[in-house]
Design a protein around this motif. Structure first.
Motif, PDB file in Angstrom:
ATOM      1  N   GLY A  56       0.774  -1.288   0.064  1.00 16.08           N
ATOM      2  CA  GLY A  56      -0.205  -0.023  -0.023  1.00 16.08           C
ATOM      3  C   GLY A  56       0.625   1.293   0.090  1.00 16.08           C
ATOM      4  N   MET A  57       1.898   1.214   0.675  1.00 19.09           N
ATOM      5  CA  MET A  57       2.891   2.428   1.000  1.00 19.09           C
ATOM      6  C   MET A  57       3.331   2.779  -0.453  1.00 19.09           C
TER       7      MET A  57
ATOM      8  N   TYR B 193      -4.115   6.638   8.074  1.00 16.50           N
ATOM      9  CA  TYR B 193      -3.055   5.621   8.447  1.00 16.50           C
ATOM     10  C   TYR B 193      -1.644   6.026   8.550  1.00 16.50           C
TER      11      TYR B 193
ATOM     12  N   ASP C 158      -8.743   6.485   0.162  1.00 17.82           N
ATOM     13  CA  ASP C 158      -8.161   5.309   0.335  1.00 17.82           C
ATOM     14  C   ASP C 158      -9.156   4.350   1.061  1.00 17.82           C
TER      15      ASP C 158
ATOM     16  N   SER D  82      -4.694  -0.494   0.440  1.00 16.43           N
ATOM     17  CA  SER D  82      -3.702  -1.541   0.796  1.00 16.43           C
ATOM     18  C   SER D  82      -4.265  -3.067   0.673  1.00 16.43           C
TER      19      SER D  82
ATOM     20  N   THR E  95      -2.985  -5.637   1.100  1.00 14.92           N
ATOM     21  CA  THR E  95      -2.482  -6.422   2.250  1.00 14.92           C
ATOM     22  C   THR E  95      -3.665  -6.772   3.054  1.00 14.92           C
ATOM     23  N   LYS E  96      -4.640  -6.152   3.213  1.00 12.70           N
ATOM     24  CA  LYS E  96      -5.762  -5.878   3.894  1.00 12.70           C
ATOM     25  C   LYS E  96      -6.814  -6.806   3.405  1.00 12.70           C
TER      26      LYS E  96
HETATM   27  C1  PLP Z   1      -2.139  -0.719   5.877  1.00 13.67           C
HETATM   28  C2  PLP Z   1      -2.668   0.543   5.126  1.00 13.67           C
HETATM   29  C3  PLP Z   1      -1.954   1.228   4.391  1.00 13.67           C
HETATM   30  C4  PLP Z   1      -0.330   0.784   3.873  1.00 13.67           C
HETATM   31  O1  PLP Z   1      -0.597  -0.422   3.269  1.00 13.67           O
HETATM   32  P1  PLP Z   1       0.744  -1.381   3.412  1.00 13.67           P
HETATM   33  O2  PLP Z   1       0.223  -2.661   2.434  1.00 13.67           O
HETATM   34  O3  PLP Z   1       0.794  -1.877   4.741  1.00 13.67           O
HETATM   35  O4  PLP Z   1       1.955  -0.706   2.900  1.00 13.67           O
HETATM   36  C5  PLP Z   1      -2.584   2.370   3.751  1.00 13.67           C
HETATM   37  N1  PLP Z   1      -3.796   2.844   4.086  1.00 13.67           N
HETATM   38  C6  PLP Z   1      -4.479   1.961   5.108  1.00 13.67           C
HETATM   39  C7  PLP Z   1      -5.793   2.327   5.448  1.00 13.67           C
HETATM   40  C8  PLP Z   1      -3.875   0.810   5.632  1.00 13.67           C
HETATM   41  O5  PLP Z   1      -4.670   0.209   6.400  1.00 13.67           O
END
Ligand code: PLP
Length: 390
Positions: A78-79, A102, A173, A195, A197-198
């Motif tokens: 996400g970053m 975040y 976001d 992100s 990842t979530k």
């Molecule tokens: C985790 C997160 C990010 C960053 O994402 P990564 O995948 O950890 O780099 C950005 N915005 C929100 C809302 C997040 O929860």
């Protein structure tokens, strides 16, 4: 035929298997860095995996379809996505951002982008008069909704109106609700950030990030940036996120159902002093969230009597791990003040309500009774001890 959301999660779009000679049902992992050219001046559409890779491209098509954009770009986190996005701005530009974002985004803005000449007004976009912060050099409004971790709801349509009036980009976001519950582009946003990842990945096993847009001009700029800075998602990770997305609707529904039960328990628990969840009827963000999203999600922030109890809970749950991140099948508890928001200046953190008594929970898909029992036992075992636990 335009597929409905759940079908798109499984099949992507109908071009899925076009050109896939084996008929593989699971989209293949093209683990290659480079591609042969048929002859000078001709290309298969793939030259080098920093620019394009078929597995990444398939994932990008699926995410674009889910967010109703014309293009999506997949990044290594996400970053990485937000860092690439910030490259569309130049020194002298000013952005309006919500103060409750975040922590990593705030760190990027304050420590990297500011150094490169971009300035920010961090305000409360759900309460402040956002328009009064627009300057001649303002280029964008950047929000999350619900915000992390305080779950404030920002009115996306209202932000889009302000952005249009002043020719600003509206960046949202959308990590917390995922495209299953909310589609900011349909509400007037220009760029959606995730992100992955979530919730998109959903299994706490792979990092990824996305930028989605419905503007060809923005897409062209972002494509130039991703190939230049080189932060595109790797083929194997693209495949893992593709696989995660197949169950997105099931996970979102189950996690939300669990979250609602946990919210009810927390509200009834005397040692819990505040519960922040936009799905609580009559709460600040309830009406706006209902008007712009199809659900309230599975993120809960709550405040307990004091910081000792907060730290006791983190140490004494038997099932729920104390871990950063969110959106996976595993329920996680985190401590924003020392974890996700440790780099936010203390006065800003406290002003936003992120005190040492505040915990954030990402609710997963376990059995809800087990989750409630675990929380309750951890809370009940607190005997008033005031030492430092962690
Ligand atoms: C985790 C997160 C990010 C960053 O994402 P990564 O995948 O950890 O780099 C950005 N915005 C929100 C809302 C997040 O929860």
């Amino acid at each position: 035929m335009e597929f409905k959301f759940a079908t798109k999660c499984v099949y992507g779009n109908k071009e899925k298997l076009e050109g896939e000679p084996t008929g593989a049902i699971s989209f293949p992992i093209y683990q290659t860095a480079t591609y042969a050219h048929p002859e000078v001046g001709k290309s298969t559409g793939f030259d080098y995996s920093r620019l394009q890779n078929p597995t990444r491209q398939q994932l990008e098509k699926v995410v674009a379809a889910l967010e109703k954009g014309i293009d999506a770009l997949a990044f290594s986190s996400g970053m990485a996505a937000i860092t690439a996005l910030m490259e569309i701005f130049k020194p002298g530009d000013h952005l309006i951002t919500d103060a409750d974002l975040y922590g990593g985004s705030i760190r990027l803005f304050n420590h990297i982008n500011e150094k490169n000449g971009i300035t920010f007004s961090h305000i409360n976009c759900s309460r402040d008069d956002v328009e009064s912060y627009v300057r001649e050099n303002t280029r964008a409004i950047y929000i999350e909704t619900p915000t992390n971790p305080m779950m404030s709801v920002v009115d996306i349509r209202k932000m889009a109106d302000i952005a249009k009036r002043h020719q600003l980009l509206l960046i949202v976001d959308n990590t917390f609700l995922s495209p299953y519950f909310q589609n900011p582009l349909e509400l007037g946003a220009d760029i959606v950030v995730h992100s992955g990842t979530k919730f998109l990945g959903g299994h706490n096993d792979t990092l990824s990030g996305f930028l989605v847009t419905n503007s060809q001009e923005i897409s062209d700029k972002l494509r130039f940036i991703i190939k230049t800075v080189g932060s595109g998602l790797a083929p194997m990770d693209s495949w893992l996120i593709l696989r995660g997305i197949k169950t997105l609707p099931l996970r979102m529904e189950k996690a939300q159902e669990n979250a609602k039960a946990i919210v009810e328990y927390l509200i009834s628990e005397p040692k819990v002093t505040k519960v922040y969840y936009p799905g609580i009827e009559g709460s600040d963000g309830y009406e706006v969230c209902k008007s712009q999203a199809r659900g309230f999600g599975s993120m809960i922030t709550f405040e307990v009597e004091n910081k000792y109890l907060a730290q006791h809970i983190l140490k004494h749950t038997k099932l729920i791990p104390f871990a950063e991140s969110l959106g996976g099948v595993e329920t996680l508890l985190t401590y924003p003040c020392t974890q996700t928001h440790a780099d936010v200046p203390e006065e800003v953190r406290i002003a936003n309500g992120i005190t040492e008594s505040v915990l954030r929970m990402s609710v997963g898909i376990e059995d809800k009774e087990d989750l409630i029992t675990d929380l309750k036992e951890a809370i009940d075992s607190y005997d008033g001890y005031r030492g430092l636990y962690i």
